[in-house]
Design an enzyme around this catalytic site. Structure first.
Site, PDB file in Angstrom:
ATOM      1  N   GLU A 282       0.829  -1.206   0.000  1.00 53.38           N
ATOM      2  CA  GLU A 282       0.000   0.000   0.000  1.00 53.38           C
ATOM      3  C   GLU A 282       0.863   1.256   0.000  1.00 53.38           C
ATOM      4  O   GLU A 282       1.866   1.334   0.698  1.00 53.38           O
ATOM      5  CB  GLU A 282      -0.911   0.009   1.235  1.00 53.38           C
ATOM      6  CG  GLU A 282      -1.922  -1.122   1.257  1.00 53.38           C
ATOM      7  CD  GLU A 282      -2.969  -1.006   0.147  1.00 53.38           C
ATOM      8  OE1 GLU A 282      -3.119   0.085  -0.440  1.00 53.38           O
ATOM      9  OE2 GLU A 282      -3.630  -2.038  -0.132  1.00 53.38           O
TER      10      GLU A 282
ATOM     11  N   CYS B 114      -7.240  -2.311   8.037  1.00 52.92           N
ATOM     12  CA  CYS B 114      -5.888  -2.357   7.472  1.00 52.92           C
ATOM     13  C   CYS B 114      -5.322  -0.943   7.363  1.00 52.92           C
ATOM     14  O   CYS B 114      -4.200  -0.667   7.787  1.00 52.92           O
ATOM     15  CB  CYS B 114      -5.901  -3.057   6.117  1.00 52.92           C
ATOM     16  SG  CYS B 114      -6.262  -4.810   6.306  1.00 52.92           S
TER      17      CYS B 114
ATOM     18  N   HIS C 175      -1.129  -5.721   1.449  1.00 51.52           N
ATOM     19  CA  HIS C 175      -2.335  -6.539   1.304  1.00 51.52           C
ATOM     20  C   HIS C 175      -2.017  -7.772   0.468  1.00 51.52           C
ATOM     21  O   HIS C 175      -1.239  -7.685  -0.493  1.00 51.52           O
ATOM     22  CB  HIS C 175      -3.435  -5.732   0.591  1.00 51.52           C
ATOM     23  CG  HIS C 175      -4.433  -5.106   1.517  1.00 51.52           C
ATOM     24  ND1 HIS C 175      -4.683  -3.757   1.536  1.00 51.52           N
ATOM     25  CD2 HIS C 175      -5.259  -5.661   2.459  1.00 51.52           C
ATOM     26  CE1 HIS C 175      -5.621  -3.507   2.448  1.00 51.52           C
ATOM     27  NE2 HIS C 175      -5.980  -4.633   3.020  1.00 51.52           N
TER      28      HIS C 175
HETATM   29  N1  PCA Z   1      -8.135  -7.143   5.953  1.00 48.61           N
HETATM   30  C1  PCA Z   1      -9.039  -6.070   6.318  1.00 48.61           C
HETATM   31  C2  PCA Z   1      -8.954  -5.983   7.809  1.00 48.61           C
HETATM   32  C3  PCA Z   1      -8.318  -7.252   8.266  1.00 48.61           C
HETATM   33  C4  PCA Z   1      -7.741  -7.831   7.047  1.00 48.61           C
HETATM   34  O1  PCA Z   1      -6.991  -8.832   7.006  1.00 48.61           O
HETATM   35  C5  PCA Z   1      -8.765  -4.771   5.563  1.00 48.61           C
HETATM   36  O2  PCA Z   1      -8.337  -4.847   4.395  1.00 48.61           O
HETATM   37  O3  PCA Z   1      -8.999  -3.689   6.089  1.00 48.61           O
END
Ligand code: PCA
Length: 199
Positions: free
Chosen positions: A80, A142, A166
């Site tokens: 990100e 996240c 991610h």
């Molecule tokens: N993904 C979520 C919250 C926990 C996770 O593993 C997110 O992308 O915000």
């Protein structure tokens, strides 16, 4: 040896498995590049997750902080670029529904990742793992933990690598809920390679 705090998340919403839980546990104690990994698992709770992460930073005083999250539906690894000062999205695991409020009332609108995100993408692609930079981590947990870590380090004037990656679903999750998926082994190896890019 330097220490790297690596966090995963527990399952949430319609995802009964979170592949980041297993990665944090598997990589705990492993030496990657210059770092020994401290793997921990965070809850998915707007009132708790950020505090948990800051508590772990205070406890371990890590030289780098990397948080992982599941992005169900994405098909590649996505470091990100940015965290925004906003909580939004569906209910968390404790039934709380955010409504666009700020994470820190007096915090800046956004922080850029302090991970080598271009290098991570190149290294993964060279190794045959599809990857691309993501320009939004959403506004759910996240984004929330990414913002917490960057804000904390900024306030303390600590110049340390920190950011968020991610990952797609694992096959085990995709059999329960149809979506693009990777093997857990490939996900773990891709995270190893990504962490290896951090100086
Ligand atoms: N993904 C979520 C919250 C926990 C996770 O593993 C997110 O992308 O915000």
């Amino acid at each position: 040896m330097k220490k790297l705090l690596l966090t995963g998340f527990e399952p949430f919403l319609e995802f009964p498995i979170n592949p980041t839980t297993d990665i944090a546990i598997t990589l705990n104690g492993e030496v990657i590049g210059k770092y020994e990994v401290i793997g921990e698992v965070l809850s998915v709770d707007f009132h708790k997750s950020g505090k948990q992460l800051l508590g772990l930073i205070e406890k371990h005083d890590p030289d780098a902080v990397v948080s992982l999250g599941l992005a169900g539906g994405r098909n590649c690894i996505t470091p990100e670029r940015v965290a925004i000062n906003c909580n939004d999205g569906p209910v968390d695991n404790n039934g709380h529904k955010p409504n666009g409020e700020k994470i820190f009332e007096d915090g800046p609108d956004a922080y850029f990742s302090k991970l080598p995100i271009y290098e991570i993408v190149s290294r993964l692609e060279e190794a045959g793992y599809p990857a691309k930079i993501s320009n939004t981590a959403g506004a759910y947990l996240c984004n929330n933990v990414m913002y917490h870590s960057l804000h904390y380090l900024n306030e303390k004037e600590l110049d340390r690598p920190s950011g968020f990656i991610h990952i797609p679903a694992s096959h085990a999750l995709a059999v329960k809920k149809n979506m693009p998926s990777w093997s857990q082994q490939d996900l773990t190896e891709a995270v190893r390679l990504a962490l290896g890019c951090i100086e």
